[in-house]
Enzyme design. Structure first.
Site, PDB file in Angstrom:
ATOM      1  N   ASP A  22      -3.139  -3.228 -15.762  1.00 36.57           N
ATOM      2  CA  ASP A  22      -2.094  -3.840 -14.968  1.00 36.57           C
ATOM      3  C   ASP A  22      -2.732  -4.439 -13.717  1.00 36.57           C
ATOM      4  OD1 ASP A  22       0.616  -4.294 -13.970  1.00 36.57           O
ATOM      5  OD2 ASP A  22       0.273  -2.568 -12.662  1.00 36.57           O
ATOM      6  N   ASP A  24      -0.575  -5.555 -10.450  1.00 36.51           N
ATOM      7  CA  ASP A  24       0.114  -5.214  -9.214  1.00 36.51           C
ATOM      8  C   ASP A  24       0.223  -3.708  -9.010  1.00 36.51           C
ATOM      9  OD1 ASP A  24       1.100  -7.684  -7.790  1.00 36.51           O
ATOM     10  OD2 ASP A  24       1.814  -8.114  -9.817  1.00 36.51           O
ATOM     11  N   ASP A 184       0.554   1.665 -13.452  1.00 34.60           N
ATOM     12  CA  ASP A 184       1.233   2.467 -12.440  1.00 34.60           C
ATOM     13  C   ASP A 184       2.741   2.546 -12.590  1.00 34.60           C
ATOM     14  OD1 ASP A 184       1.699  -0.243 -11.629  1.00 34.60           O
ATOM     15  OD2 ASP A 184       2.105   0.463  -9.598  1.00 34.60           O
TER      16      ASP A 184
END
Length: 262
Positions: A22, A24, A184
């Site tokens: 990922d 961001d 996250d």
């Protein structure tokens, strides 16, 4: 940019691993889309409410994320400049990426964010080497000073990250590269089942999902943690199963400590 290894060709032992990640809040310290929503959109309170709605299955990610982005009225070029001034790189990512390059390990960004933003930030934060990072993300449509996200696919995620990983996972373990994923939050849910080892960021929603669904994972605080564990696995000092078992113990310990403090 094409991936450095084609999953449809016979496996020859190269590369030994592939790292999907990922962007961001994972490669960066803050989520660029959250930052925009909180500061030039409808604010943190509503964003957090929608994140919980997605996590609990009452909203799908696609609709919730578009709702957040639609609240941002700043022109797209100004959004990029705002983010370039405020979004910082995870302190361990550049060293990890350089090591992956030296080892012939592809790093592929799978993001539910927008490719132009990711490309601009990586160029600033990583430097010229950032062009070697493959990015699979959503696009942006700009018309008459207004902009909107153009989703990568028709899934309820908007970008089903699992679809990019599955072609690499058609052969049994040991006959293909070891597959890692780093994430996250709720946009990473579709990828959580597809790799040999999932790195879930400390204190974020992905850990809650993995614990609820019984998915093996390990916790990371920065990419320094990821670097150490990937290196150990690639060099045969540990297995993905061992790292996942250690990660479960660590997560349970941190969860207990958090509850006792509260």
């Amino acid at each position: 940019m094409a991936a450095l290894w084609d999953p449809n060709t016979p496996w020859t032992g190269e590369p030994r691993a592939i790292v999907f990640t990922d962007f961001d809040g994972t490669i960066t310290l803050r989520d660029s889309n959250d930052f925009m929503t909180d500061n030039v959109g409808y604010g943190e309170k509503r964003r957090r409410e929608l994140n919980l709605e997605v996590l609990n299955g009452r909203w799908n990610f696609r609709d919730a994320f578009k709702d957040m982005l639609d609240s941002i009225k700043l022109p797209f070029s100004e959004c990029i400049e705002l983010l370039r001034k405020n979004i910082k790189l995870d302190p361990g990512f550049k060293t990890f990426f350089d090591w992956c390059q030296s080892e012939g390990i592809p790093v592929i960004v799978l993001s539910s964010g927008m490719e132009p933003i990711i490309r601009a930030l990586l160029k600033d934060l990583v430097g010229p080497g950032a062009e070697k990072i493959e990015i699979i993300a959503n696009r942006v449509k700009i018309e008459g000073g207004r902009w909107e996200i153009v989703y990568h696919d028709d899934s309820h995620f908007g970008h089903d990250k699992s679809l990019a990983i599955k072609p690499y996972n058609t052969k049994p373990k040991g006959q293909r590269p070891t597959l890692f994923y780093c994430g996250d939050g709720v946009s990473d849910l579709s990828a959580a089942r597809e790799t040999d080892l999932l790195f879930a960021k400390h204190g974020h929603d992905l850990i809650t999902y993995c614990q609820r669904e019984g998915l093996p994972f390990t916790v990371f605080h920065t990419f320094e943690d990821i670097h150490k564990r990937v290196k150990d696995i690639v060099e045969g000092q540990a297995t993905t199963e061992e790292i996942a078992a250690e990660g479960l113990i660590l997560a349970e310990k941190e969860d207990f400590q958090s509850r006792t403090r509260n």
